[in-house]
Structures are given as structure tokens and as C-alpha cells.
Write an enzyme that holds these catalytic residues in place. Sequence first.
Site, mmCIF file in Angstrom:
data_model
loop_
_atom_site.group_PDB
_atom_site.id
_atom_site.type_symbol
_atom_site.label_atom_id
_atom_site.label_comp_id
_atom_site.label_asym_id
_atom_site.label_seq_id
_atom_site.Cartn_x
_atom_site.Cartn_y
_atom_site.Cartn_z
ATOM 1 N N ALA A 1 26.785 15.941 -16.829
ATOM 2 C CA ALA A 1 26.573 16.040 -18.291
ATOM 3 C C ALA A 1 27.929 15.888 -19.212
ATOM 4 C CB ALA A 1 25.795 16.998 -18.718
ATOM 5 N N ASP A 2 29.114 16.721 -18.493
ATOM 6 C CA ASP A 2 30.412 16.439 -19.102
ATOM 7 C C ASP A 2 30.924 14.930 -19.364
ATOM 8 O OD1 ASP A 2 31.283 18.810 -20.023
ATOM 9 O OD2 ASP A 2 30.886 19.654 -18.351
ATOM 10 N N THR A 3 30.480 14.380 -18.172
ATOM 11 C CA THR A 3 30.987 12.939 -17.896
ATOM 12 C C THR A 3 30.398 11.962 -19.093
ATOM 13 O OG1 THR A 3 31.692 13.111 -15.763
ATOM 14 C CG2 THR A 3 31.736 11.167 -16.622
ATOM 15 N N ALA B 1 31.565 12.968 -22.571
ATOM 16 C CA ALA B 1 32.908 12.578 -22.896
ATOM 17 C C ALA B 1 33.084 11.086 -23.209
ATOM 18 C CB ALA B 1 33.787 12.728 -21.594
#
Length: 414
Positions: free
Chosen positions: A186-188, A191
Site C-alpha cells: 500500500a505504501d509503494t 507513493a
Amino acid sequence: MRGDLMIAQGPLNSIRVLDFTERMQGPYATQMLADMGADVVKVERRVAITPDGRVDDRYGANGRYGRDQDDSTIYAAGFLANNRNKRSLTVDLKTAAGQAMIHRLIPKFDIVYENFRPGVMERLDLGYERCRELNPKIIYVSATGYGPNGPHAQKPGQDVLIEARTGWGEINSVDGKPVPVATAIADTLGAMNGAFGTVCAIVHALRTGEGQRVRTSLYESAIAGMAEWGFHYLNSPQGAPRRPRPGHASPYTPPPYGFYATKDGHIALSSGRQIGKLSRILGIDDLSQDDRFATYWARYENREEFAAIIEKALSAKTTAEWVELMEAEDMFVAPVNTMDEAFADPAVAHAEMVVELDTPAGPLKFFGVPYKLDRTPASVRTPPPLHGEHTDQVLAEAGFTEDEIAELRSSQAI
């Protein structure tokens, strides 16, 4: 660009970013902008502590990340992997002098990028409307957990929590047990969406002179990142995903599609159009003519049985032997590598996907840039900064005098 970053020649090398981000979703995005040449100034707490109150350990608590086991935590890796090509400025944003200092900087930057919970920047007098007063052309990027409002907006936004809420645990489940993805998916995705939205806003600003607000979130990015699998769930009568075995890659896709055991490891197969060829190479009856596997739905319903037949045949040879035989016939095949094998693959060096930089902790290996531009290439230039390493430099460039900088320091604003 400024200081030691003047060698940047990417397409964003005239763009300046004031980076109020922490952890991963924001820092990964601003690192992408920095790789493309933007001058990214990371705004950090005056006291060197992490967002959750730990002593700053970006190069290890003792500055020996990569050289000392006790100093080599995943927390240090989280900072180092997402903050190269940036400069660091420290400030206490809870002081009037610190806020006034940032207010003087904002007109000299093109982008403000933040990833706090909704309302935090407003309480610091650095919300979008305030920044737009200071710089009408500002591009203001907010990367949150769940968006600016809504039922979850004020809850902690963290990758595993987002995976849990958005169904990633179920789509990755095995035997009915939800399984989190082993990396911060989810972070990737958040971003990448944030960086993409920012670049779109830059293009608009260059064409019209207008800034704007850009928003993304872990939640929205995780939902959109389900792509065809989420689309299929929403639109087909097939219902919830079910993976019958850990090695099967997609809960909705019939085999062969996943990892299969060989004599000494595993092999990846991914094409249902090559079952006849696969059967011949394995020396078994043509499974494409077998009623259990002759159609899409037959193969889907008999996934476990298909895998058992394939793995029994694959057990006769090693992964390398099967890959050689199958690649000779243009099969959709790959070895399932260990991490050691993956990074030893000559293709990694050929694509320049691991580069070494000298850092305060000694030489460290960083990922290269996965997108290549012929005329304005991205570059990996400088290691992640030390805490506050460039405070004086950035302030001097913005017109602060030596006396003003000294006063900010004596008042503990920086």
C-alpha cells in the site's frame, strides 16, 4: 539544484520540493521526484527522534548500519531506502519562530509534500490555504492513510492495517487464512500515485501558471491496486477469492499460474495457452485434452489436481534443467530465485538496478531507477542526509543572514 546536488540533470531539476513526509508513502514519492532531479529539502524535527519516539537510527543507532548486526534494523533500512538525493533541514514547527521560518521558505519552493493525518498541517499553520496565501502557485500534495475526510480519516494509516481493511489479506489468503503481503504494497502504490499526481500538477503549472492541491492515500491506492482481481470480484458472479494452495499466484486464474516444486526448488509457470507444450516437455499425457483440464473452468475447478500432476513430473529434474528445456521452446517459465540468486542475476547489473554510494556508515547498495529516459535520465547521486545536515545551507540560499540563523538556533527553532 543546490550544493552537492548540482550534478542532477533530470527533467525536474528546476523544481523545488519542501518535504514534510515520514515513514514510507511520502518519502518514497519525494525520492522519486529527487531521482528525477528535483531539489528535495526534507523538513525534520529539531530533535533527532523518529515519528514513534525512538532515537534517530537512520544509519543505525551507532552509525554502523550494514556493518554491525545489532545496528542493522529494518527501521534504519526504511529511512535509507526512501531518502537518497535529498537535503535535510531541521525545525521545531511548534514554535512561532520555526513556523515563521518555514513561511519564508514556502515562496521559494514549487511543491509542499506532506503525509500527516488530516488537520495536522493546519494546526501548524501550514495547511493548503495558508501555503497558497504565501505562494499562490504552490502545488500542495497530501498523502494520508484514508483521505482528507470520511469514516476512517483520523485512524492510523499504516500498510498492514490498510491491507487488512481493503481485502488484500483475503485475496492473498491460503486455506481460508488471510495473509499480508510481505512488502509494504500500500505504501509503494501510494507513493507512486502521489509522485504521478505531483508530476501531472507540475505539467499543469508549467502550462497555466496555476498551482493546485493533490491528494492520494494508502486506502485509495490499495483499492485501485487490486486491478483486474478487484474488478473481477465487483463484476463477476464468482464471489470471494479462494487460493487452494500457497504457490498458486491468483485466486481467480486457472493453472498453470504460480510456483511449482521441482527436484531441488521451484519453477514459475504462467500460461494456460501452453499446456500441450508443457505436457510434452514433461513427458506426460497432454493435459489440454484431459476433460479435467480441457477448458478454463475445468482447470479452475481442478487447480489442486493439476498442480499435483505437474509437480510429480517436475520432481524428475532440477529447476535449472527444466528452465533450460522450457526456455528453448519459448515457454512462459522462470526459476523461483532466492534473494541471493535474484541479486546475483546478471540482468540486475545490466539494468543498473543496484548502485553503490558512499554514506556516513560506509558503502551501501541502493536500488537503481526503474524508469529510463534517454534525454533527461534520473540518477542516484547522494546518500540519505544526516539529521539537519543542510539546515544552514538551505536557509542561506533562502536569504537568511548568519545572524538570523544563529538566532533561530539559539531560540531552539532549528
